[in-house]
Design a protein around this motif. Structure first.
Motif, PDB file in Angstrom:
ATOM      1  N   ARG A  43       0.110 -37.622 -26.883  1.00 31.03           N
ATOM      2  CA  ARG A  43      -1.415 -38.237 -26.954  1.00 31.03           C
ATOM      3  C   ARG A  43      -1.314 -39.299 -27.875  1.00 31.03           C
ATOM      4  NH1 ARG A  43      -5.249 -34.521 -24.882  1.00 31.03           N
ATOM      5  NH2 ARG A  43      -3.858 -33.269 -23.446  1.00 31.03           N
ATOM      6  N   GLU A  46      -6.523 -43.758 -30.503  1.00 26.08           N
ATOM      7  CA  GLU A  46      -6.939 -45.070 -30.517  1.00 26.08           C
ATOM      8  C   GLU A  46      -6.630 -45.524 -31.846  1.00 26.08           C
ATOM      9  OE1 GLU A  46     -11.677 -44.646 -31.308  1.00 26.08           O
ATOM     10  OE2 GLU A  46     -10.980 -44.326 -29.453  1.00 26.08           O
ATOM     11  N   ASP A  75     -11.906 -38.736 -30.683  1.00 22.59           N
ATOM     12  CA  ASP A  75     -11.135 -39.714 -30.161  1.00 22.59           C
ATOM     13  C   ASP A  75     -10.829 -39.553 -28.598  1.00 22.59           C
ATOM     14  OD1 ASP A  75      -9.210 -41.833 -30.341  1.00 22.59           O
ATOM     15  OD2 ASP A  75      -7.707 -40.304 -30.068  1.00 22.59           O
ATOM     16  N   GLU A  76     -11.469 -40.701 -27.936  1.00 22.13           N
ATOM     17  CA  GLU A  76     -11.535 -40.831 -26.494  1.00 22.13           C
ATOM     18  C   GLU A  76     -10.169 -40.741 -25.823  1.00 22.13           C
ATOM     19  OE1 GLU A  76     -14.163 -40.217 -24.779  1.00 22.13           O
ATOM     20  OE2 GLU A  76     -15.293 -39.752 -26.236  1.00 22.13           O
ATOM     21  N   GLU A  77      -9.160 -41.533 -26.869  1.00 23.85           N
ATOM     22  CA  GLU A  77      -7.827 -41.873 -26.033  1.00 23.85           C
ATOM     23  C   GLU A  77      -6.993 -40.532 -25.921  1.00 23.85           C
ATOM     24  OE1 GLU A  77      -6.681 -44.870 -24.775  1.00 23.85           O
ATOM     25  OE2 GLU A  77      -8.803 -45.600 -24.908  1.00 23.85           O
ATOM     26  N   SER A  78      -6.933 -39.928 -27.121  1.00 28.30           N
ATOM     27  CA  SER A  78      -6.266 -38.761 -26.985  1.00 28.30           C
ATOM     28  C   SER A  78      -7.029 -37.554 -26.796  1.00 28.30           C
ATOM     29  CB  SER A  78      -5.729 -38.285 -28.682  1.00 28.30           C
ATOM     30  OG  SER A  78      -6.746 -38.178 -29.435  1.00 28.30           O
TER      31      SER A  78
END
Length: 133
Positions: A43, A46, A75-78
């Motif tokens: 993951r 960001e 955290d949207e990215e992970s």
């Protein structure tokens, strides 16, 4: 970084070596309960997310009522979230939420909640911040 409860539940962020030397930070997210261990691989949080998580853990350890005073980490990215559910003078109850399949339209979430000492939160925050040096 690993947070472990007295009953054996745990949450860990494990750094993934950057073999491609492209500067992308990746972590494996591990959840452990008495009957299962699951690891979500590669993951990529960001930029600045790990620092924010360290700050959130530090704030949760220091606040009198972290369930009221400390905003949750997301955290949207992970696709990782950490929330404070409850606390007492020595421990904080965290809930860890991880999307099972990142980017999927069906947002299936894996979760674990457990108590961790405030001292362990402070230690974990310093471990996370050390990654960024």
């Amino acid at each position: 970084m690993r947070l472990v409860s007295a009953d054996g539940a745990a949450f860990a962020l494990l750094p993934v070596p950057d073999l491609e030397d492209d500067g992308v930070v990746e972590v494996d997210i591990e959840l452990l309960t008495s009957d299962r261990l699951v690891r979500y691989l590669h993951r990529a949080p960001e930029e600045g997310a790990l620092s924010r998580l360290g700050g959130m853990l530090q704030d949760a350890a220091k606040a009198d009522l972290p369930e009221v005073e400390v905003p949750s980490f997301q955290d949207e990215e992970s696709e990782l979230a950490v929330l404070v559910l409850d606390s007492d003078p020595l421990t904080v109850t965290l809930e860890i939420l991880v999307a099972k399949e990142p980017g999927s339209e069906e947002r299936e979430v894996d979760a674990v909640a457990f108590d961790v000492t405030r001292a362990d939160l402070i230690s974990a925050s310093y471990q996370i911040w050390a990654w960024e040096e």
